[in-house]
Design an enzyme around this catalytic site. Structure first.
Site, PDB file in Angstrom:
ATOM      1  N   LYS A   1       0.862  -1.185   0.000  1.00 32.50           N
ATOM      2  CA  LYS A   1       0.000   0.000   0.000  1.00 32.50           C
ATOM      3  C   LYS A   1       0.897   1.232   0.000  1.00 32.50           C
ATOM      4  O   LYS A   1       1.535   1.548   0.998  1.00 32.50           O
ATOM      5  CB  LYS A   1      -0.912   0.027   1.225  1.00 32.50           C
TER       6      LYS A   1
ATOM      7  N   ALA B   1       1.716   5.411  -0.278  1.00 32.84           N
ATOM      8  CA  ALA B   1       1.065   6.597   0.314  1.00 32.84           C
ATOM      9  C   ALA B   1       0.007   7.141  -0.643  1.00 32.84           C
ATOM     10  O   ALA B   1       0.160   7.061  -1.868  1.00 32.84           O
ATOM     11  CB  ALA B   1       2.114   7.655   0.602  1.00 32.84           C
ATOM     12  N   GLU B   2      -1.019   7.717  -0.084  1.00 34.60           N
ATOM     13  CA  GLU B   2      -2.136   8.225  -0.887  1.00 34.60           C
ATOM     14  C   GLU B   2      -1.715   9.385  -1.797  1.00 34.60           C
ATOM     15  O   GLU B   2      -2.344   9.628  -2.819  1.00 34.60           O
ATOM     16  CB  GLU B   2      -3.329   8.603  -0.012  1.00 34.60           C
TER      17      GLU B   2
ATOM     18  N   GLY C   1       7.215   5.490   7.666  1.00 34.56           N
ATOM     19  CA  GLY C   1       6.314   6.631   7.819  1.00 34.56           C
ATOM     20  C   GLY C   1       6.551   7.289   9.158  1.00 34.56           C
ATOM     21  O   GLY C   1       7.647   7.202   9.720  1.00 34.56           O
TER      22      GLY C   1
ATOM     23  N   GLU D   1      10.654   1.994   9.781  1.00 37.13           N
ATOM     24  CA  GLU D   1      11.550   3.136   9.511  1.00 37.13           C
ATOM     25  C   GLU D   1      10.727   4.372   9.786  1.00 37.13           C
ATOM     26  O   GLU D   1       9.831   4.707   9.017  1.00 37.13           O
ATOM     27  CB  GLU D   1      11.993   3.140   8.047  1.00 37.13           C
ATOM     28  N   LEU D   2      11.016   5.076  10.886  1.00 35.04           N
ATOM     29  CA  LEU D   2      10.118   6.143  11.328  1.00 35.04           C
ATOM     30  C   LEU D   2      10.797   7.514  11.251  1.00 35.04           C
ATOM     31  O   LEU D   2      11.689   7.699  10.453  1.00 35.04           O
ATOM     32  CB  LEU D   2       9.617   5.803  12.739  1.00 35.04           C
TER      33      LEU D   2
ATOM     34  N   CYS E   1      13.636  11.737   6.294  1.00 35.90           N
ATOM     35  CA  CYS E   1      13.778  11.377   7.708  1.00 35.90           C
ATOM     36  C   CYS E   1      15.222  11.531   8.178  1.00 35.90           C
ATOM     37  O   CYS E   1      15.481  11.585   9.364  1.00 35.90           O
ATOM     38  CB  CYS E   1      13.255   9.970   7.955  1.00 35.90           C
TER      39      CYS E   1
ATOM     40  N   GLU F   1      10.208  16.925  14.728  1.00 37.96           N
ATOM     41  CA  GLU F   1      10.658  16.795  13.351  1.00 37.96           C
ATOM     42  C   GLU F   1       9.958  17.866  12.506  1.00 37.96           C
ATOM     43  O   GLU F   1       8.755  18.075  12.663  1.00 37.96           O
ATOM     44  CB  GLU F   1      10.286  15.387  12.847  1.00 37.96           C
TER      45      GLU F   1
HETATM   46  P1  ADP Z   1       3.564  11.101   6.890  1.00 34.54           P
HETATM   47  O1  ADP Z   1       3.312  12.033   8.015  1.00 34.54           O
HETATM   48  O2  ADP Z   1       4.949  11.057   6.416  1.00 34.54           O
HETATM   49  O3  ADP Z   1       2.544  11.159   5.795  1.00 34.54           O
HETATM   50  P2  ADP Z   1       2.298   8.694   7.736  1.00 34.54           P
HETATM   51  O4  ADP Z   1       2.786   7.771   8.790  1.00 34.54           O
HETATM   52  O5  ADP Z   1       0.995   9.385   7.958  1.00 34.54           O
HETATM   53  O6  ADP Z   1       3.484   9.691   7.546  1.00 34.54           O
HETATM   54  O7  ADP Z   1       2.245   7.971   6.334  1.00 34.54           O
HETATM   55  C1  ADP Z   1       3.156   7.006   5.910  1.00 34.54           C
HETATM   56  C2  ADP Z   1       2.398   5.850   5.329  1.00 34.54           C
HETATM   57  O8  ADP Z   1       1.581   5.317   6.362  1.00 34.54           O
HETATM   58  C3  ADP Z   1       1.444   6.210   4.197  1.00 34.54           C
HETATM   59  O9  ADP Z   1       1.419   5.152   3.254  1.00 34.54           O
HETATM   60  C4  ADP Z   1       0.131   6.324   4.887  1.00 34.54           C
HETATM   61  O10 ADP Z   1      -0.976   6.069   4.043  1.00 34.54           O
HETATM   62  C5  ADP Z   1       0.260   5.214   5.914  1.00 34.54           C
HETATM   63  N1  ADP Z   1      -0.644   5.332   7.065  1.00 34.54           N
HETATM   64  C6  ADP Z   1      -1.062   6.449   7.702  1.00 34.54           C
HETATM   65  N2  ADP Z   1      -1.922   6.139   8.690  1.00 34.54           N
HETATM   66  C7  ADP Z   1      -2.048   4.773   8.701  1.00 34.54           C
HETATM   67  C8  ADP Z   1      -2.778   3.822   9.489  1.00 34.54           C
HETATM   68  N3  ADP Z   1      -3.559   4.203  10.476  1.00 34.54           N
HETATM   69  N4  ADP Z   1      -2.638   2.516   9.183  1.00 34.54           N
HETATM   70  C9  ADP Z   1      -1.824   2.124   8.176  1.00 34.54           C
HETATM   71  N5  ADP Z   1      -1.123   2.952   7.419  1.00 34.54           N
HETATM   72  C10 ADP Z   1      -1.216   4.269   7.664  1.00 34.54           C
END
Ligand code: ADP
Length: 475
Positions: free
Chosen positions: A168, A170-171, A222, A244-245, A278, A379
């Site tokens: 999946k 990122a959107e 993420g 990886e955060l 990051c 951050e």
């Molecule tokens: P950023 O702040 O960098 O956008 P996110 O952690 O929100 O970081 O996003 C990183 C990835 O995690 C994206 O693919 C996003 O769609 C996904 N993501 C965000 N929220 C959720 C969730 N509740 N469950 C699974 N994936 C998520």
């Protein structure tokens, strides 16, 4: 979406828009997958697992090698899609495609080096053999800031190990993911081995990845917030995870360093991807007596960077990913200025002319940054460089370690003993010593503390997708 070897719409035919962050224009509509689509993808990956994992390492390697060659042929197309969808300057997009392709080649090679062990036993009638086997079906979640390389950094080792995958992306960046999957399709990777689910709402995917018993491993890149939440839920189902955060990288300049050289490096790494990385420095520590010389050189270079649409070859600073990212940066800068930081350059949204429709923020330099400011701890993920003065009595390594994060750190010094001491004492997973690019497919990437767990790339990267099985043979 790409499920079981076929391109498909969402079961409910829903779609969502993908935007160009530099212009605000809608680039495309992509399927908005939901629970049903995710289940179909996971089931397809499950069906494909037994035959994929039974191939020889040489066969799996060959698929990855083929994908690598196709990816390099498509480098320019991929880079252009990335710049339009994510915003980074075209030259940086080309670099990312190359970095992404490197993982396919690296793990095509590592696939053949998944060694087990034989272990001597104390019993004459016993033999121990250790076997490495794929963990099973992998759920992968990737971010938008490096929309191509984060896919290959996860999928290449997973496939090399013999796992099948549901991704999946990122959107904000599904188009890059779709291009990657066209490459996997062209490489004739068998149906169901790699599956792509695009969706606007990531929560149901996260929920299924952690709870569906078919998924044996979750790999996530993420935010720390989401990573911790997924880790907590994954624990309830005893899933393997790698995370990886976020990061909050210190950049330490010692008093023996050349301030011009250090400033040059600091600008390059700070403004990479408009600060949306990051490993981006978030605290630049400079000896108090060198702050003026360093800031002068740093600012000169910052002001020379042209912001704009990354398709323009002179542009060095692309847009931020969206309006929330701009607000976050604005709020951090406002907070810092209210608490006494000095604004040297930038400090505002950019809205003149063609920039009006995109999400631009001026590259910004702050000095007199102190611990009380949010930017000292949070951050930024944006183009703001906070410069912090330190005194001879300060233990700058301790100051650098004073963060919940532990991903990257940078040190500039001419002294070997200082460099070694900093390397050993810094609590970060990646340390650049007079080096602003300590990353490569051959090198382990990953963080400590709130920056996550597990390593990607290198010979370690494939271990994340392998189980260790011991055989005790009585003969
Ligand atoms: P950023 O702040 O960098 O956008 P996110 O952690 O929100 O970081 O996003 C990183 C990835 O995690 C994206 O693919 C996003 O769609 C996904 N993501 C965000 N929220 C959720 C969730 N509740 N469950 C699974 N994936 C998520």
């Amino acid at each position: 979406m790409f499920i079981d070897g076929k391109w498909r719409d969402a079961q409910n035919n829903a779609v969502f828009d993908v935007f160009n962050p530099a212009t605000g224009e809608v680039l495309a509509q992509v399927p908005d997958g939901s629970d049903k689509d995710i289940s179909l993808a996971i089931e397809a990956a499950d069906r494909a697992f037994s035959s994929w994992s039974a191939l020889t390492a040489y066969q799996r390697s060959h698929y990855l090698y083929t994908a690598w060659k196709i990816m390099l042929d498509k480098k320019e197309d991929l880079a252009r899609i990335m710049t339009r969808e994510q915003g980074k300057p075209i030259a940086a997009a080309r670099n990312e495609v190359q970095y992404g392709a490197d993982f396919l080649l690296w793990f095509a090679e590592e696939a053949k080096r998944v060694y087990g062990q034989t272990i001597p036993s104390a019993r004459p009638d016993q033999r121990f053999i250790v076997l490495k086997q794929p963990v099973g079906v992998v759920g992968a979640i990737t971010p938008w800031n490096y929309p191509v390389s984060m896919i290959t950094r996860k999928l290449a080792p997973a496939l090399a190990a013999g796992c099948t995958v549901v991704l999946k992306p990122a959107e904000a960046t599904p188009l890059c993911a779709m291009e990657m999957f066209k490459i996997f399709e062209e490489a004739k990777i068998p149906s169901g081995v790699v599956n792509l689910v695009t969706t606007l709402d990531p929560k149901p995917v996260g929920a299924q990845f952690v709870s569906n018993p078919i998924i044996r491993k979750l790999t996530f890149t993420g935010s720390t917030r989401v990573g911790k939440m997924l880790a907590q839920e994954a624990a309830a189902h005893m899933k393997r995870i790698s995370l990886e955060l976020g990061g909050h990288a210190p950049f330490i300049v010692y008093d023996d360093a050349d301030p011009v050289h250090a400033a040059k490096g600091a600008v390059l790494v700070k403004f990479l991807n408009t600060g949306q990385a990051c490993i981006s420095p978030n605290r630049i520590f400079v000896p108090r007596h060198m702050v003026d010389a360093f800031t002068k050189e740093f600012t000169l270079r910052v002001n020379a960077m042209k912001p704009g649409n990354g398709m323009d070859k002179d542009v060095r600073i692309g847009p931020l990913v969206g309006p929330d990212a701009v607000s976050k940066v604005e709020n951090q800068v406002k907070d810092a200025l209210e608490k006494g930081a000095h604004l040297i350059t930038g400090g505002k949204r950019l809205t003149e002319g063609p920039l009006e429709k995109g999400y631009f923020y001026a590259p910004t330099v702050l000095t007199h940054v102190t611990k009380e400011m949010r930017i000292y701890r949070e951050e930024t993920f944006g183009p703001v460089a906070p410069i912090i003065a330190y005194d001879p009595d300060d233990d700058v390594i301790e100051m650098a370690n004073d963060t919940v994060y532990g991903l990257a750190a940078y040190v500039y010094t001419k002294s070997t003993s200082r460099a070694m001491s900093a390397f050993e004492r810094l609590k970060f997973g990646i340390i650049g010593i007079n080096d602003i690019n300590p990353t490569s497919a051959a090198a382990p990437f990953g963080g400590m503390k709130d920056s996550g767990m597990g390593r990607e790339g290198s010979k370690e990267g494939i271990n994340e997708y392998l189980e260790t099985k011991l055989g005790g043979f009585s003969i």
